[in-house]
Design a protein around this motif. Structure first.
Motif, PDB file in Angstrom:
ATOM      1  N   THR A  49      77.373  42.853  32.803  1.00 25.32           N
ATOM      2  CA  THR A  49      76.010  42.318  32.845  1.00 25.32           C
ATOM      3  C   THR A  49      75.070  43.144  33.708  1.00 25.32           C
ATOM      4  O   THR A  49      73.880  42.826  33.805  1.00 25.32           O
ATOM      5  CB  THR A  49      76.028  40.870  33.397  1.00 25.32           C
ATOM      6  OG1 THR A  49      76.631  40.864  34.691  1.00 25.32           O
ATOM      7  CG2 THR A  49      76.814  39.944  32.480  1.00 25.32           C
ATOM      8  N   GLU A  50      75.588  44.171  34.360  1.00 27.21           N
ATOM      9  CA  GLU A  50      74.727  44.993  35.209  1.00 27.21           C
ATOM     10  C   GLU A  50      73.825  45.871  34.345  1.00 27.21           C
ATOM     11  O   GLU A  50      74.134  46.187  33.208  1.00 27.21           O
ATOM     12  CB  GLU A  50      75.558  45.884  36.137  1.00 27.21           C
ATOM     13  CG  GLU A  50      76.443  45.116  37.098  1.00 27.21           C
ATOM     14  CD  GLU A  50      77.775  44.732  36.491  1.00 27.21           C
ATOM     15  OE1 GLU A  50      77.984  45.042  35.303  1.00 27.21           O
ATOM     16  OE2 GLU A  50      78.592  44.118  37.191  1.00 27.21           O
ATOM     17  N   GLY A  51      72.709  46.291  34.904  1.00 24.29           N
ATOM     18  CA  GLY A  51      71.863  47.243  34.202  1.00 24.29           C
ATOM     19  C   GLY A  51      70.403  46.842  34.291  1.00 24.29           C
ATOM     20  O   GLY A  51      70.028  45.798  34.817  1.00 24.29           O
ATOM     21  N   THR A  52      69.570  47.682  33.735  1.00 19.30           N
ATOM     22  CA  THR A  52      68.136  47.446  33.751  1.00 19.30           C
ATOM     23  C   THR A  52      67.773  46.355  32.751  1.00 19.30           C
ATOM     24  O   THR A  52      68.235  46.361  31.626  1.00 19.30           O
ATOM     25  CB  THR A  52      67.391  48.739  33.390  1.00 19.30           C
ATOM     26  OG1 THR A  52      67.742  49.747  34.328  1.00 19.30           O
ATOM     27  CG2 THR A  52      65.890  48.525  33.425  1.00 19.30           C
ATOM     28  N   ALA A  53      66.909  45.436  33.170  1.00 20.34           N
ATOM     29  CA  ALA A  53      66.497  44.341  32.286  1.00 20.34           C
ATOM     30  C   ALA A  53      65.620  44.890  31.170  1.00 20.34           C
ATOM     31  O   ALA A  53      64.668  45.623  31.401  1.00 20.34           O
ATOM     32  CB  ALA A  53      65.732  43.294  33.090  1.00 20.34           C
ATOM     33  N   GLN A  54      65.980  44.517  29.946  1.00 18.97           N
ATOM     34  CA  GLN A  54      65.178  44.905  28.791  1.00 18.97           C
ATOM     35  C   GLN A  54      65.012  43.689  27.891  1.00 18.97           C
ATOM     36  O   GLN A  54      65.982  42.993  27.592  1.00 18.97           O
ATOM     37  CB  GLN A  54      65.840  46.037  28.008  1.00 18.97           C
ATOM     38  CG  GLN A  54      65.806  47.386  28.707  1.00 18.97           C
ATOM     39  CD  GLN A  54      66.319  48.485  27.803  1.00 18.97           C
ATOM     40  OE1 GLN A  54      67.235  48.259  27.017  1.00 18.97           O
ATOM     41  NE2 GLN A  54      65.739  49.657  27.904  1.00 18.97           N
ATOM     42  N   LEU A  55      63.798  43.444  27.446  1.00 22.48           N
ATOM     43  CA  LEU A  55      63.538  42.331  26.542  1.00 22.48           C
ATOM     44  C   LEU A  55      63.585  42.814  25.100  1.00 22.48           C
ATOM     45  O   LEU A  55      63.204  43.951  24.801  1.00 22.48           O
ATOM     46  CB  LEU A  55      62.166  41.720  26.845  1.00 22.48           C
ATOM     47  CG  LEU A  55      62.007  41.040  28.204  1.00 22.48           C
ATOM     48  CD1 LEU A  55      60.560  40.596  28.393  1.00 22.48           C
ATOM     49  CD2 LEU A  55      62.953  39.854  28.317  1.00 22.48           C
ATOM     50  N   PRO A  56      64.028  41.961  24.179  1.00 21.94           N
ATOM     51  CA  PRO A  56      64.028  42.364  22.769  1.00 21.94           C
ATOM     52  C   PRO A  56      62.603  42.515  22.249  1.00 21.94           C
ATOM     53  O   PRO A  56      61.672  41.852  22.724  1.00 21.94           O
ATOM     54  CB  PRO A  56      64.755  41.206  22.075  1.00 21.94           C
ATOM     55  CG  PRO A  56      64.557  40.037  22.980  1.00 21.94           C
ATOM     56  CD  PRO A  56      64.544  40.604  24.372  1.00 21.94           C
ATOM     57  N   SER A  57      62.445  43.371  21.276  1.00 19.41           N
ATOM     58  CA  SER A  57      61.134  43.603  20.678  1.00 19.41           C
ATOM     59  C   SER A  57      61.317  43.747  19.173  1.00 19.41           C
ATOM     60  O   SER A  57      62.441  43.828  18.670  1.00 19.41           O
ATOM     61  CB  SER A  57      60.502  44.882  21.249  1.00 19.41           C
ATOM     62  OG  SER A  57      61.281  46.016  20.877  1.00 19.41           O
ATOM     63  N   LEU A  58      60.206  43.789  18.462  1.00 27.56           N
ATOM     64  CA  LEU A  58      60.294  43.985  17.014  1.00 27.56           C
ATOM     65  C   LEU A  58      60.929  45.317  16.676  1.00 27.56           C
ATOM     66  O   LEU A  58      61.650  45.444  15.676  1.00 27.56           O
ATOM     67  CB  LEU A  58      58.893  43.888  16.391  1.00 27.56           C
ATOM     68  CG  LEU A  58      58.190  42.530  16.480  1.00 27.56           C
ATOM     69  CD1 LEU A  58      56.765  42.634  15.948  1.00 27.56           C
ATOM     70  CD2 LEU A  58      58.977  41.475  15.729  1.00 27.56           C
ATOM     71  N   GLU A  59      60.668  46.329  17.512  1.00 24.28           N
ATOM     72  CA  GLU A  59      61.239  47.653  17.255  1.00 24.28           C
ATOM     73  C   GLU A  59      62.693  47.741  17.694  1.00 24.28           C
ATOM     74  O   GLU A  59      63.499  48.438  17.075  1.00 24.28           O
ATOM     75  CB  GLU A  59      60.422  48.724  17.993  1.00 24.28           C
ATOM     76  CG  GLU A  59      58.998  48.883  17.500  1.00 24.28           C
ATOM     77  CD  GLU A  59      58.088  47.745  17.971  1.00 24.28           C
ATOM     78  OE1 GLU A  59      58.431  47.096  18.984  1.00 24.28           O
ATOM     79  OE2 GLU A  59      57.049  47.521  17.326  1.00 24.28           O
ATOM     80  N   GLU A  60      63.062  47.044  18.771  1.00 18.96           N
ATOM     81  CA  GLU A  60      64.418  47.070  19.316  1.00 18.96           C
ATOM     82  C   GLU A  60      64.887  45.625  19.552  1.00 18.96           C
ATOM     83  O   GLU A  60      64.912  45.141  20.678  1.00 18.96           O
ATOM     84  CB  GLU A  60      64.464  47.871  20.621  1.00 18.96           C
ATOM     85  CG  GLU A  60      64.160  49.347  20.472  1.00 18.96           C
ATOM     86  CD  GLU A  60      65.269  50.098  19.738  1.00 18.96           C
ATOM     87  OE1 GLU A  60      66.369  49.530  19.568  1.00 18.96           O
ATOM     88  OE2 GLU A  60      65.032  51.247  19.332  1.00 18.96           O
TER      89      GLU A  60
END
Length: 365
Positions: free
Chosen positions: A114-125
């Motif tokens: 679960t470690e790592g940089t926070a990224q939110l989902p998007s239409l592209e990804e």
């Protein structure tokens, strides 16, 4: 097939065998599967989950000389040799660009990191912040074992049964029309039509869904007027196993997690959330000399489902994912916290631990 709710009571099979040996008209039918269906739903807790991506390597500053570089190179080579999957996770952020993992051949011993940089989902990804970014697309994420002669089937027949079992997963949980809410006709056609209790369930579930007759136990459906999928990729991870079952049947167990990125149905919607569904379906490919069964169909032995962000105690026949506004206004579930990506725990154990606690809380989505 494991123990507990997955197994058929010995008394029922004893009666089943006695009826077969007594020479009743026609071959005996498969015992009931309805008593062995289990469902569990998880809702997302407001303010969670914490988005993440695969763990990157630590950045080292400076150096003490060429001997240190040499030691690091040796260490890196050892890591590649011993754990190539971890190295793949170092590069790429956990979105669609990550190197895919090898097919799952056995149950993992721990959940994804679960470690790592926070990224939110998007239409592209749409898989940003999710370990599913490294999972397979569609049936590519569902591992098939090597076939061998088992029970009444030859090696070639077992291979065909395994492929048809995977076809059922595709037709029930990946078919674009079914995901838009259409009736899963191809999937239903693979189920033994002489298994009366299951046929009763199928006849009721789509017209009058309820807790007992919920089509989402076996099929993935979204109401197209409310929710639509992002893109055409559903990420999957799981495996198919088999063994000799009752009366020489080939018993196939599928244990697969499906990740569906969705947005609200109106045009222009751009908030992406994910519905995560883990299903275990046990199928019996029966000997037609011993059981009434149509060619190329299986009898259901058991089915379980564990759902995250698909609706909690809502029996509409469709998944009903929530978005940030609904999550902020809702109360946390009264069940335990569960990581929906954790495949190190069997479905039997997960259901047993959940008990009657009601809707749980997903630690991430």
């Amino acid at each position: 097939m494991g123990k507990g709710e997955e197994s058929i009571p010995d008394e029922e099979w004893e009666r089943f065998l006695r009826e077969a040996e007594a020479g009743t008209q026609g071959a005996p039918e498969e015992p009931s599967a309805r008593a062995r269906m289990v469902a569990r739903q998880l809702r997302e807790e407001a303010g969670r989950p914490e988005p993440w991506r695969s763990q990157p390597p630590a950045r080292r500053q400076g150096g003490k000389g060429w001997y240190a570089v040499g030691l690091l190179v040796v260490a890196a080579l050892l890591v590649v040799a011993l754990d190539p999957g971890r190295v793949a996770g170092w590069f790429g952020g956990g979105g669609g660009e990550s190197a895919p993992l090898a097919a799952e051949s056995k149950r993992p011993d721990q959940p994804p990191p679960t470690e790592g940089t926070a990224q939110l989902p998007s239409l592209e990804e749409p898989f940003n912040g999710s370990p599913a970014g490294q999972w397979g697309d569609g049936t590519a994420g569902i591992g098939l074992p090597e076939p061998r002669a088992t029970g009444w089937m030859s090696k070639g027949q077992v291979g065909q049964a395994l492929e048809k079992s995977r076809d059922f997963l595709a037709a029930s949980s990946l078919d674009p029309g079914v995901l838009r809410g259409e009736r899963p006709r191809k999937a239903i056609a693979l189920i033994n039509p002489h298994q009366e209790d299951v046929q009763d369930y199928l006849a009721t579930a789509f017209g009058a869904p309820s807790r007992e007759n919920d089509p989402l136990l076996l099929f993935s459906r979204f109401e197209k007027t409310k929710t639509r999928l992002v893109g055409d990729v559903v990420k999957t991870r799981g495996r198919i196993t088999y063994r000799e079952g009752k009366r020489g049947a080939v018993e196939v167990t599928t244990d697969v997690t499906f990740v569906y990125p969705v947005v609200r149905a109106p045009a222009g919607s751009n908030e992406v959330t994910r519905t995560i569904v883990r299903r275990e379906v046990v199928m019996s490919w029966d000997d037609p000399a011993k059981v009434v069964v149509e060619p190329d169909t299986f009898s259901l032995v058991s089915y379980k489902v564990d759902t995250t962000n698909g609706g909690c105690d809502t029996f509409t026949g469709y998944f009903t994912p929530t978005f940030s506004a609904e999550r902020a206004a809702s109360r946390p579930g009264d069940g335990p916290e569960v990581d929906p990506y954790d495949r190190s725990t069997s479905m039997e154990t997960r259901m047993r631990e959940a008990g009657d606690a009601g809707c749980g809380t997903a630690t991430r989505s």
